[in-house]
Design a protein around this motif. Structure first.
Motif: not given
Length: 657
Positions: A565-575, A586-595
């Motif tokens: 079913d998949g999972y979020i492996a991380g998040v990466r900023n784009c410029y 890549g950023v390690e993981a989303l943090q609680e409260g991220d919008v």
């Protein structure tokens, strides 16, 4: 045939080592504290008295510690348990200024002389064309190009045991060629690095225990620690790191590289463009969504299936002394190279870089020739710049032009008629026409053109299918499902997925089940990146464009045997290119409260295009995410297939009935 190593190791633990860390903190530090984390890893090592770890800090608006200055650059010595300031004010010039790097190296040479010098670049990286670094205090200063790095190293006058890049995408053949006069080894990553970057504690402790450790062993420790820690902390994020013997590469690769370049050019001159294009499109590519056109050179060389290609692959593998990757990436052998395909507009920049750093002229001519033929194919192909006409139900139109018309179009292209091709202008088309004979190109393009009239749906016993002649299928290099939602004013582009099937007779099935990927039951834009399958095991990687707390980024999604079913492996900023052409770790993981806002492409009925259209409801991350496929029952949905031909030209099929 390799030259002797410039660093002479004394032995018996009597060697003195100076490790110079050039740390441009940028948003990696100001947003996520990654620089501070790595400094703490260094300070946690059992640092020996013969090991000097000197760090130059700068390029950051806000350090996540109360020690480093945000107003000026500084120099610190890392000691057991902490840091000691050596230079409180080292100026305030951009960290991507080569003179800044040169002065730091000279400072280390003068104050911490050693018989073993190591240099580590810490920050974002962009590969062969954009080089290293993004100073967020001086964004207009751009990155430090390979030419700039070479200028700094020449000015500094220091030989290095190894030069490493704790930065993305810097394990390139061009970088290795440039560094060879200054270092014995290069340690770098072909792919974007996960945010945790190198893990410093373990390998520094081992080196401190034996400062006479062979350089290759140091490199192996760095690679092993990096891959292991990334597997633990960055599950699902692709990881690569290699150790390249520059002394060997400098002597053994150039001859085979030259022969490969000449042979590839000759292949194209003998109507072998399709072979070269297929080899390029099928090669392992890195940072694909950024379209930097870097591919694994060993894989590319093997794909060419020529004697010259095989010889080059073997010599490269000889110089790549150690290489490890995560299990979700294949055909990443340790050295990449720029080879144009997605954006020919960068060829002139590449050739200028090559002249400055000493890359063989024959390779420049090879990529100029390839790009000329590719752009020639785009000019006469009759492809589509958007799916709008197909979504509106218009006819495909005809593109079966005569050879006289093709000749005229090519002549016009070489005379300045390139403005119809996205990204090309008078300032980046110096490559056009290199080794491109209009008469032979006309004959080749006449025989090797995708017919945009060919993709039509026909009904067969209640189902729809698409039949193309074999010679037309042979021109197709990529096939993806593209789904759109009509919102009453235009079309929301939901993205591209590698979902397709064929009949036993080889016809493309016109099937779409009405579902699309959703996060917490909300449909989101999704783009397939790649699929790795070995036997029954598989790993599918995709991306979801977003605004993360207001900044462009993308979620990296992974689907595999253990997580179907998949999972979020991380998040990466784009410029944007206006910000920097380097690529974010890549950023390690989303943090609680991220919008999170989901970002997609949008095609209005009047033909206007928006690539940062906000879709659906804003989401605040609370640690609980469900990925699923949902039916788009309440939406006006259209689905079509996107074909990409060997000239990297796009064609949308009519909407699936």
């Amino acid at each position: 045939a390799a030259r002797a190593k410039r660093t002479v190791i004394t032995g018996n633990g009597q060697d003195t080592v100076t490790i110079m860390v050039y740390m441009c903190g940028t948003d990696l530090e100001s947003k996520y504290g990654m620089g501070t984390s790595d400094i703490n890893e260094m300070a946690s090592a059992d640092i020996g008295k013969n090991v000097n770890i000197i760090v130059f800090t700068g390029g950051c608006r806000a350090w996540k510690n109360d020690v480093f200055s945000t107003s000026v650059n500084q120099i610190y010595k890392v000691e057991k348990g902490g840091v000691r300031c050596l230079v409180k004010d080292a100026g305030n010039s951009s960290m991507t200024n080569p003179a800044n790097l040169a002065s730091f190296i000279q400072f280390c040479n003068s104050n911490f002389p050693a018989n073993r010098n190591e240099l580590i670049f810490w920050d974002h990286g962009g590969g062969s064309l954009s080089g290293y670094g993004h100073d967020e205090k001086y964004p207009s200063s751009g990155s430090m190009s390979l030419k700039g790095i070479r200028e700094a190293l020449t000015s500094a006058g220091c030989n290095f045991d190894f030069i490493g890049f704790d930065a993305c995408l810097m394990a390139t053949t061009e970088n290795a060629i440039m560094l060879a006069p200054f270092a014995d080894y290069m340690i770098a990553s072909e792919e974007t690095e996960p945010g945790v970057g190198w893990y410093y504690t373990n390998w520094l402790s081992k080196l401190s225990a034996n400062t006479s450790m062979p350089t290759l062993e140091i490199g192996k420790n760095i690679v092993d620690d990096f891959v292991t820690v990334c597997q633990q902390k960055c599950r699902g994020q692709k990881t690569t790191l290699s150790v390249v013997d520059l002394a060997e590469l400098e002597k053994t690769v150039p001859g085979d590289f030259k022969a490969f370049s000449v042979g590839t050019s000759q292949l194209m001159q003998k109507n072998g463009y399709k072979t070269v294009s297929n080899a390029r499109s099928g090669a392992r590519e890195f940072a694909t969504s950024n379209k930097i056109d870097q591919v694994d050179l060993v894989h590319l060389a093997y794909n060419m299936n020529t004697d010259e290609g095989r010889a080059l692959a073997e010599s490269l593998l000889g110089a790549i002394k150690y290489n490890r990757t995560s299990s979700d990436i294949s055909n990443a052998y340790g050295l990449s190279i720029y080879f144009p395909y997605q954006r020919a507009s960068k060829v002139d920049s590449a050739v200028a870089t090559y002249k400055a750093i000493g890359v063989d002229d024959d390779y420049s001519r090879c990529i100029q020739q390839f790009a000329s033929m590719e752009v020639g194919g785009q000019a006469v192909a009759g492809g589509m710049s958007s799916p709008l006409s197909q979504l509106a139900g218009a006819s495909n139109g005809g593109n079966m032009v005569s050879s006289d018309m093709i000749s005229e179009l090519l002549g016009g292209l070489l005379s300045g008629g390139y403005t119809t091709i996205p990204g090309l202008s008078s300032g980046n088309t110096g490559f056009l026409g290199r080794s491109l004979d209009v008469d032979s190109a006309t004959e080749y393009l006449t025989e090797n053109r995708f017919n945009s009239e060919a993709p039509v749906w026909t009904e067969n016993n209640g189902s729809y299918e698409m039949n193309l002649p074999e010679d037309q299928w042979s021109l197709v290099q990529d096939l993806e499902l593209n789904v759109f939602v009509d919102d009453g004013e235009g079309y929301i582009d939901l993205g591209l997925d590698n979902v397709f099937d064929f009949t036993d007779e080889g016809a493309l099935k016109g099937e779409y089940d009405g579902t699309w990927l959703a996060i917490n039951d909300q449909p989101v834009p999704y783009y397939h990146i790649d699929t790795l399958s070995e036997g029954d095991d598989y790993t599918i990687t995709g991306r979801v464009p977003i605004l993360l707390n207001g900044d462009l980024a993308e979620l990296i999604l992974v689907f595999d045997n253990e997580n179907p079913d998949g999972y979020i492996a991380g998040v990466r900023n784009c410029y944007t290119e206006e910000e920097t052409e380097t690529v974010a770790k890549g950023v390690e993981a989303l943090q609680e409260g991220d919008v999170i806002d989901f970002v997609c492409d949008y095609y209005a009925y009047d033909g206007t295009f928006e690539n940062n259209y906000l879709m659906g409801e804003q989401m605040v991350y609370d640690g609980d995410v469900t990925i699923s496929n949902v039916y788009l029952d309440d939406a006006d949905v259209s689905a079509a297939y996107l074909f990409t031909d060997m000239y990297c030209q796009d064609y949308w099929t009519p909407v699936i009935p």
